[in-house]
Design a protein around this motif. Sequence first.
Motif, PDB file in Angstrom:
ATOM      1  N   VAL A   1       0.865  -1.171   0.000  1.00 58.09           N
ATOM      2  CA  VAL A   1       0.000   0.000   0.000  1.00 58.09           C
ATOM      3  C   VAL A   1       0.906   1.226   0.000  1.00 58.09           C
ATOM      4  N   THR A   2       0.584   2.214  -0.836  1.00 58.15           N
ATOM      5  CA  THR A   2       1.357   3.456  -0.882  1.00 58.15           C
ATOM      6  C   THR A   2       0.431   4.640  -0.705  1.00 58.15           C
ATOM      7  N   TRP A   3       0.959   5.695  -0.115  1.00 57.10           N
ATOM      8  CA  TRP A   3       0.198   6.934   0.024  1.00 57.10           C
ATOM      9  C   TRP A   3       1.149   8.087   0.307  1.00 57.10           C
ATOM     10  N   LYS A   4       0.625   9.308   0.172  1.00 54.20           N
ATOM     11  CA  LYS A   4       1.392  10.518   0.468  1.00 54.20           C
ATOM     12  C   LYS A   4       0.747  11.267   1.623  1.00 54.20           C
ATOM     13  N   PHE A   5       1.596  11.828   2.473  1.00 55.67           N
ATOM     14  CA  PHE A   5       1.169  12.739   3.527  1.00 55.67           C
ATOM     15  C   PHE A   5       1.779  14.096   3.240  1.00 55.67           C
ATOM     16  N   PHE A   6       1.042  15.123   3.512  1.00 59.86           N
ATOM     17  CA  PHE A   6       1.537  16.501   3.414  1.00 59.86           C
ATOM     18  C   PHE A   6       2.145  16.808   2.058  1.00 59.86           C
ATOM     19  N   GLY A   7       1.613  16.212   1.020  1.00 58.67           N
ATOM     20  CA  GLY A   7       2.002  16.558  -0.340  1.00 58.67           C
ATOM     21  C   GLY A   7       3.231  15.875  -0.880  1.00 58.67           C
ATOM     22  N   ASP A   8       4.271  15.672  -0.044  1.00 55.71           N
ATOM     23  CA  ASP A   8       5.486  15.097  -0.608  1.00 55.71           C
ATOM     24  C   ASP A   8       6.109  13.991   0.229  1.00 55.71           C
ATOM     25  N   ARG A   9       5.527  13.653   1.362  1.00 57.62           N
ATOM     26  CA  ARG A   9       6.080  12.557   2.174  1.00 57.62           C
ATOM     27  C   ARG A   9       5.428  11.262   1.701  1.00 57.62           C
ATOM     28  N   PHE A  10       6.212  10.457   1.001  1.00 56.39           N
ATOM     29  CA  PHE A  10       5.716   9.259   0.338  1.00 56.39           C
ATOM     30  C   PHE A  10       5.954   8.043   1.226  1.00 56.39           C
ATOM     31  N   HIS A  11       4.900   7.273   1.479  1.00 51.83           N
ATOM     32  CA  HIS A  11       4.972   6.086   2.324  1.00 51.83           C
ATOM     33  C   HIS A  11       4.709   4.833   1.492  1.00 51.83           C
ATOM     34  N   VAL A  12       5.443   3.783   1.801  1.00 50.90           N
ATOM     35  CA  VAL A  12       5.228   2.466   1.202  1.00 50.90           C
ATOM     36  C   VAL A  12       5.169   1.470   2.361  1.00 50.90           C
ATOM     37  N   TRP A  13       4.094   0.697   2.421  1.00 50.21           N
ATOM     38  CA  TRP A  13       3.907  -0.285   3.499  1.00 50.21           C
ATOM     39  C   TRP A  13       3.743  -1.661   2.892  1.00 50.21           C
ATOM     40  N   ASP A  14       4.614  -2.576   3.250  1.00 54.05           N
ATOM     41  CA  ASP A  14       4.497  -3.975   2.843  1.00 54.05           C
ATOM     42  C   ASP A  14       3.710  -4.687   3.941  1.00 54.05           C
ATOM     43  N   ARG A  15       2.477  -5.023   3.657  1.00 50.76           N
ATOM     44  CA  ARG A  15       1.592  -5.622   4.662  1.00 50.76           C
ATOM     45  C   ARG A  15       2.076  -7.004   5.106  1.00 50.76           C
ATOM     46  N   HIS A  16       2.782  -7.717   4.241  1.00 50.23           N
ATOM     47  CA  HIS A  16       3.223  -9.065   4.584  1.00 50.23           C
ATOM     48  C   HIS A  16       4.406  -9.059   5.547  1.00 50.23           C
ATOM     49  N   THR A  17       5.350  -8.145   5.338  1.00 47.42           N
ATOM     50  CA  THR A  17       6.553  -8.108   6.174  1.00 47.42           C
ATOM     51  C   THR A  17       6.449  -7.061   7.278  1.00 47.42           C
ATOM     52  N   GLY A  18       5.552  -6.082   7.108  1.00 51.30           N
ATOM     53  CA  GLY A  18       5.455  -4.974   8.051  1.00 51.30           C
ATOM     54  C   GLY A  18       6.450  -3.867   7.757  1.00 51.30           C
ATOM     55  N   ASP A  19       7.271  -4.041   6.718  1.00 51.49           N
ATOM     56  CA  ASP A  19       8.267  -3.028   6.365  1.00 51.49           C
ATOM     57  C   ASP A  19       7.585  -1.741   5.909  1.00 51.49           C
ATOM     58  N   VAL A  20       8.198  -0.613   6.278  1.00 49.90           N
ATOM     59  CA  VAL A  20       7.699   0.697   5.883  1.00 49.90           C
ATOM     60  C   VAL A  20       8.858   1.501   5.317  1.00 49.90           C
ATOM     61  N   ARG A  21       8.610   2.202   4.239  1.00 47.54           N
ATOM     62  CA  ARG A  21       9.593   3.100   3.620  1.00 47.54           C
ATOM     63  C   ARG A  21       8.946   4.477   3.545  1.00 47.54           C
ATOM     64  N   ILE A  22       9.650   5.488   4.024  1.00 49.13           N
ATOM     65  CA  ILE A  22       9.150   6.863   3.989  1.00 49.13           C
ATOM     66  C   ILE A  22      10.197   7.725   3.319  1.00 49.13           C
ATOM     67  N   GLU A  23       9.778   8.432   2.273  1.00 52.76           N
ATOM     68  CA  GLU A  23      10.662   9.333   1.555  1.00 52.76           C
ATOM     69  C   GLU A  23      10.077  10.728   1.607  1.00 52.76           C
ATOM     70  N   GLY A  24      10.930  11.716   1.719  1.00 52.99           N
ATOM     71  CA  GLY A  24      10.443  13.088   1.729  1.00 52.99           C
ATOM     72  C   GLY A  24      11.586  14.073   1.658  1.00 52.99           C
ATOM     73  N   THR A  25      11.240  15.336   1.896  1.00 49.84           N
ATOM     74  CA  THR A  25      12.215  16.418   1.903  1.00 49.84           C
ATOM     75  C   THR A  25      12.051  17.195   3.200  1.00 49.84           C
ATOM     76  N   ASP A  26      13.158  17.409   3.904  1.00 54.31           N
ATOM     77  CA  ASP A  26      13.129  18.178   5.143  1.00 54.31           C
ATOM     78  C   ASP A  26      12.686  19.611   4.833  1.00 54.31           C
ATOM     79  N   ARG A  27      11.715  20.098   5.564  1.00 54.81           N
ATOM     80  CA  ARG A  27      11.168  21.435   5.294  1.00 54.81           C
ATOM     81  C   ARG A  27      12.174  22.549   5.551  1.00 54.81           C
ATOM     82  N   GLU A  28      13.040  22.361   6.537  1.00 54.06           N
ATOM     83  CA  GLU A  28      14.016  23.417   6.869  1.00 54.06           C
ATOM     84  C   GLU A  28      15.253  23.366   5.991  1.00 54.06           C
ATOM     85  N   THR A  29      15.848  22.184   5.847  1.00 54.75           N
ATOM     86  CA  THR A  29      17.110  22.072   5.112  1.00 54.75           C
ATOM     87  C   THR A  29      16.912  21.820   3.623  1.00 54.75           C
TER      88      THR A  29
END
Length: 103
Positions: A67-95
């Motif tokens: 399952v994939t989804w985005k939070f706050f426009g650019d924080r991209f999440h990937v969840w593997d339901r079978h393994t429980g693994d989660v990947r989150i990609e984004g850009t730091d707002r300050e840096t």
Amino acid sequence: MRKTTFSSFASALAVTAVVHGLPADSSDNPAAEGFLAAESDAEAIAIADRVMERLGGRQAWDATRVVTWKFFGDRFHVWDRHTGDVRIEGTDRETKQPYLILM
């Protein structure tokens, strides 16, 4: 506010979930073992049932691995339901530096 947040999340999840194209069958959504409907909020149950229907039905949800989804426009999440693994990609707002979180 909590109800609105959950509803927004549920809608976002339903719209962006990766489903394998199986036919929806909203009548085939058995409760999880141990679920106590009498102790649950009727509106929350109705929201969960609508989300399950939008996901393509229980059979499609059960067959979905990622399952994939985005939070706050650019924080991209990937969840593997079978393994429980989660990947989150984004850009730091300050840096403005990209980041990757693996869990």
